[in-house]
Write a protein that holds these residues in place. Structure first.
Motif, PDB file in Angstrom:
ATOM      1  N   ALA A  22      -9.913  17.647 -17.483  1.00 15.51           N
ATOM      2  CA  ALA A  22     -10.305  18.207 -16.185  1.00 15.51           C
ATOM      3  C   ALA A  22     -11.047  19.517 -16.370  1.00 15.51           C
ATOM      4  O   ALA A  22     -12.073  19.769 -15.723  1.00 15.51           O
ATOM      5  N   VAL A  23     -10.546  20.369 -17.259  1.00 17.81           N
ATOM      6  CA  VAL A  23     -11.213  21.644 -17.526  1.00 17.81           C
ATOM      7  C   VAL A  23     -12.553  21.407 -18.213  1.00 17.81           C
ATOM      8  O   VAL A  23     -13.564  22.025 -17.873  1.00 17.81           O
ATOM      9  N   ALA A  24     -12.579  20.477 -19.183  1.00 14.12           N
ATOM     10  CA  ALA A  24     -13.829  20.184 -19.886  1.00 14.12           C
ATOM     11  C   ALA A  24     -14.884  19.654 -18.917  1.00 14.12           C
ATOM     12  O   ALA A  24     -16.074  19.990 -19.028  1.00 14.12           O
ATOM     13  N   ALA A  25     -14.471  18.821 -17.957  1.00 12.04           N
ATOM     14  CA  ALA A  25     -15.411  18.300 -16.962  1.00 12.04           C
ATOM     15  C   ALA A  25     -15.963  19.429 -16.098  1.00 12.04           C
ATOM     16  O   ALA A  25     -17.152  19.442 -15.756  1.00 12.04           O
ATOM     17  N   ARG A  26     -15.113  20.390 -15.743  1.00 11.75           N
ATOM     18  CA  ARG A  26     -15.560  21.553 -14.977  1.00 11.75           C
ATOM     19  C   ARG A  26     -16.598  22.348 -15.768  1.00 11.75           C
ATOM     20  O   ARG A  26     -17.605  22.794 -15.236  1.00 11.75           O
TER      21      ARG A  26
ATOM     22  N   LEU B 211     -15.544  43.882 -24.372  1.00 20.28           N
ATOM     23  CA  LEU B 211     -14.377  43.306 -25.027  1.00 20.28           C
ATOM     24  C   LEU B 211     -13.777  42.221 -24.133  1.00 20.28           C
ATOM     25  O   LEU B 211     -13.987  42.220 -22.922  1.00 20.28           O
ATOM     26  N   TYR B 212     -12.996  41.335 -24.766  1.00 19.16           N
ATOM     27  CA  TYR B 212     -12.406  40.211 -24.041  1.00 19.16           C
ATOM     28  C   TYR B 212     -10.894  40.230 -24.242  1.00 19.16           C
ATOM     29  O   TYR B 212     -10.412  40.337 -25.371  1.00 19.16           O
ATOM     30  N   THR B 213     -10.158  40.150 -23.160  1.00 18.39           N
ATOM     31  CA  THR B 213      -8.708  40.356 -23.205  1.00 18.39           C
ATOM     32  C   THR B 213      -7.912  39.067 -23.297  1.00 18.39           C
ATOM     33  O   THR B 213      -6.693  39.119 -23.411  1.00 18.39           O
ATOM     34  N   ARG B 214      -8.574  37.931 -23.209  1.00 18.47           N
ATOM     35  CA  ARG B 214      -7.876  36.639 -23.279  1.00 18.47           C
ATOM     36  C   ARG B 214      -8.471  35.836 -24.436  1.00 18.47           C
ATOM     37  O   ARG B 214      -9.689  35.615 -24.475  1.00 18.47           O
TER      38      ARG B 214
ATOM     39  N   TRP C 127     -12.776  30.211 -19.529  1.00 19.58           N
ATOM     40  CA  TRP C 127     -11.596  30.955 -19.974  1.00 19.58           C
ATOM     41  C   TRP C 127     -10.301  30.226 -19.630  1.00 19.58           C
ATOM     42  O   TRP C 127      -9.221  30.806 -19.710  1.00 19.58           O
ATOM     43  N   ALA C 128     -10.416  28.946 -19.270  1.00 21.45           N
ATOM     44  CA  ALA C 128      -9.248  28.195 -18.821  1.00 21.45           C
ATOM     45  C   ALA C 128      -8.672  27.288 -19.908  1.00 21.45           C
ATOM     46  O   ALA C 128      -8.003  26.303 -19.607  1.00 21.45           O
ATOM     47  N   GLY C 129      -8.932  27.607 -21.156  1.00 19.98           N
ATOM     48  CA  GLY C 129      -8.398  26.807 -22.244  1.00 19.98           C
ATOM     49  C   GLY C 129      -6.894  26.991 -22.391  1.00 19.98           C
ATOM     50  O   GLY C 129      -6.292  27.847 -21.738  1.00 19.98           O
ATOM     51  N   PRO C 130      -6.283  26.210 -23.264  1.00 21.55           N
ATOM     52  CA  PRO C 130      -4.820  26.316 -23.462  1.00 21.55           C
ATOM     53  C   PRO C 130      -4.447  27.665 -24.070  1.00 21.55           C
ATOM     54  O   PRO C 130      -5.254  28.301 -24.748  1.00 21.55           O
TER      55      PRO C 130
END
Length: 570
Positions: free
Chosen positions: A70-74, A465-468, A526-529
């Protein structure tokens, strides 16, 4: 036979003692290196030589981090939307770029290394905005399609006062030297005024003109070696001093730099090495390293995770430079400040004034040319002399056809005069406080919206910088471009503002930056596991090992591996 016994034993003991001294020196040198690949340049070069090529195909591009379908499709839908917008919005600019790229090796290089190589081909095919501009005014640039963008590239550090100021410098400078024109060898009278002003700015005795910052650093190192009679150069881990071999050991340099020692920045062990060795001619300092000691210039091309680090502590770095100055003085080592990038950005007197530490030699470039190419070396009399009074055949030769070119000298003079005007001096008033507040406001907005992005700044030089932990942070540069923000080819690694940005301009940039990050979040990148940066790096390393292993076994190699993701990243 017995008569030689004591002599043999004594010789053996002396040899062992000598080996012991050398061993201790070698150990001290090893300990003064930064414990990273960047700090061990030979090891880094060997590693880079074994790095295999592979790339992700269309099928796995959006899910290499193990995201759900679902995330990959998005993500795929978001990427398709980006691709369509880029083709529509930048059609003319990218068309001319594609036409010219075959004959411009620089474009081929920068285009390929904007993002991690595994993603590069698909990104180049879909998200190219082109590399041509038709105009610049204020703090904006305009491309061939008429898109106006806020300029965050800073022209690689040249643009401090704003493009309009440099246009004026070039025009005024050309007018001042027009009667002489491009006559080389002899000097236009404006050079004498430049020297007077440069001596006042740098606090040095003499000036040497060159055509680039790299050339200026080359001459500084050569003179240090010539005047001290020593051969070793010390540079700090991650620091950039131009692209010539002696100051760029390791990756990117096809030749060994055997006389160069790469030591850890801000390290007591480094100070100990400098205090005890007698073969070191000079130490090179690039003040921009205060923002990321022992790290290379941040680039999205190397952003495989969220592990980018940066922080700036002016007082701590000033203290380090003061202690470094004391050790160099005591050991007879020439201290060189390479201010090609930061010169005149931090203060009208450069980094020497900003940090309160004086060097022996200082190099300048970029902005000093008033918009034209320049490199400059300033130094004390004793170090700048290229000959020996008592040995007329012993010289340190350095000349260049275009050194002190009349038009460059004219534009430089216009720039130096501008530095003394009330309008420009006002740009430096409360400089750090103003830019710190601007960066803090952007961070406040990003935090308020729950976006995993922050900025760190050293005055008007920022990095993102990236915090996640995530594998797709490099994509942010493309969302920012659609919002009207122009970044250089290193992407979000370095944002360089000209000092003429007003509060209203910064407010507009802030809104656009937040909007770009918001759009990237909405598209799921940024919605990966849940994971860690360490796990991401290990996953990428396993991919590389799998590809390399298949290549060594003769089953596939580069061509066969293209388009495959050998091992899913954690």
């Amino acid at each position: 036979m017995d008569a030689f016994g004591p002599i043999t034993i004594a010789a053996a003991a002396a040899a062992l003692a000598l080996l012991g001294v050398r061993g201790r020196k070698r150990l001290a040198l090893s300990r003064a290196k930064h414990p990273s690949l960047t700090g061990h340049v030979r090891m880094a070069k060997r590693f880079a030589a074994q790095l295999p090529f592979y790339e992700y195909g269309e099928a796995e591009f959006a899910g290499v981090d193990g995201a759900s379908e679902a995330v990959a499709a998005r993500r795929r839908a978001g990427f398709a939307r980006l691709s369509a917008l880029y083709r529509e919005r930048y059609a003319k600019t990218r068309a001319l770029t594609e036409e010219a790229k075959a004959g411009i090796s620089d474009l081929q290089f920068t285009g390929r290394y904007r993002v991690p190589f595994q993603f590069s081909r698909i990104v180049r095919e879909n998200l190219s905005a082109g590399s041509f501009l038709q105009s610049a005014s204020g703090v904006e640039v305009t491309d061939l399609d008429g898109n106006r963008l806020y300029d965050l590239t800073g022209s690689y550090g040249v643009n401090i006062l704003g493009t309009d100021a440099y246009k004026a410098c070039i025009q005024e400078g050309a007018g001042a030297v027009e009667a002489l024109g491009p006559v080389l060898g002899a000097l236009h009278p404006v050079v004498a005024d430049n020297v007077r002003r440069l001596r006042a700015v740098s606090g040095m005795d003499e000036v040497s003109f060159h055509m680039s910052g790299t050339e200026a650093v080359m001459q500084a190192v050569r003179l240090a070696q010539y005047r001290t009679g020593r051969r070793r150069i010390v540079r700090f881990c991650g620091a950039y001093h131009g692209w010539w071999s002696d100051v760029q050991p390791g990756i990117g340099n096809p030749r060994p730099a055997n006389d160069t020692l790469t030591l850890a920045d801000m390290s007591e062990r480094t100070l100990k090495v400098l205090a005890t060795r007698r073969d070191i001619a000079c130490v090179l300092v690039n003040p921009i390293q205060a923002m990321h000691p022992n790290g290379g210039a941040p680039s999205d091309g190397a952003l495989v995770d969220s592990g980018r680090r940066a922080a700036f502590d002016r007082a701590a770095y000033a203290d380090w430079l003061g202690r470094l100055r004391a050790v160099c003085t005591a050991s007879g080592i020439v201290l060189i400040f390479d201010e090609v990038f930061v010169g005149f950005r931090l203060a009208p007197g450069g980094a020497q004034d900003y940090f309160g530490v004086r060097a022996d030699l200082v190099t300048y470039g970029k902005t000093l040319g008033g918009g034209l190419p320049i490199g400059l070396l300033c130094g004390r009399h004793a170090l700048m002399r290229r000959f020996r009074e008592d040995r007329p055949g012993d010289i340190c030769f350095a000349r260049g056809t275009f050194n002190a070119h009349p038009y460059v000298m004219g534009a430089m003079n216009a720039f130096l005069r501008r530095l003394e005007t009330p309008e420009v001096r006002a740009l430096y008033a409360d400089l750090d406080a103003r830019w710190d507040a601007r960066a803090a406001e952007l961070n406040r907005r990003l935090e308020a919206e729950g976006l995993p992005v922050r900025v760190v700044n050293m005055s008007s030089i920022w990095t993102v910088l990236y915090t996640r932990p995530a594998r797709y942070n490099w994509l942010l540069q493309y969302y920012l471009r659609l919002e009207g923000l122009a970044l250089s080819w290193v992407g979000t690694g370095r944002l360089i503002f000209s000092l003429n940005y007003t509060d209203a301009d910064i407010a507009a940039v802030t809104e656009r930056f937040v909007a770009g990050a918001r759009a990237m979040e909405a598209d799921g990148w940024w919605a990966g596991p849940a994971t860690t940066d360490k796990a991401i790096r290990r996953g990428v390393l396993r991919e590389m090992i799998a590809v390399r292993w298949r290549g060594l076994r003769g089953r596939g190699g580069v061509a066969a591996d293209a388009g495959n993701s050998p091992v899913p990243a954690e």
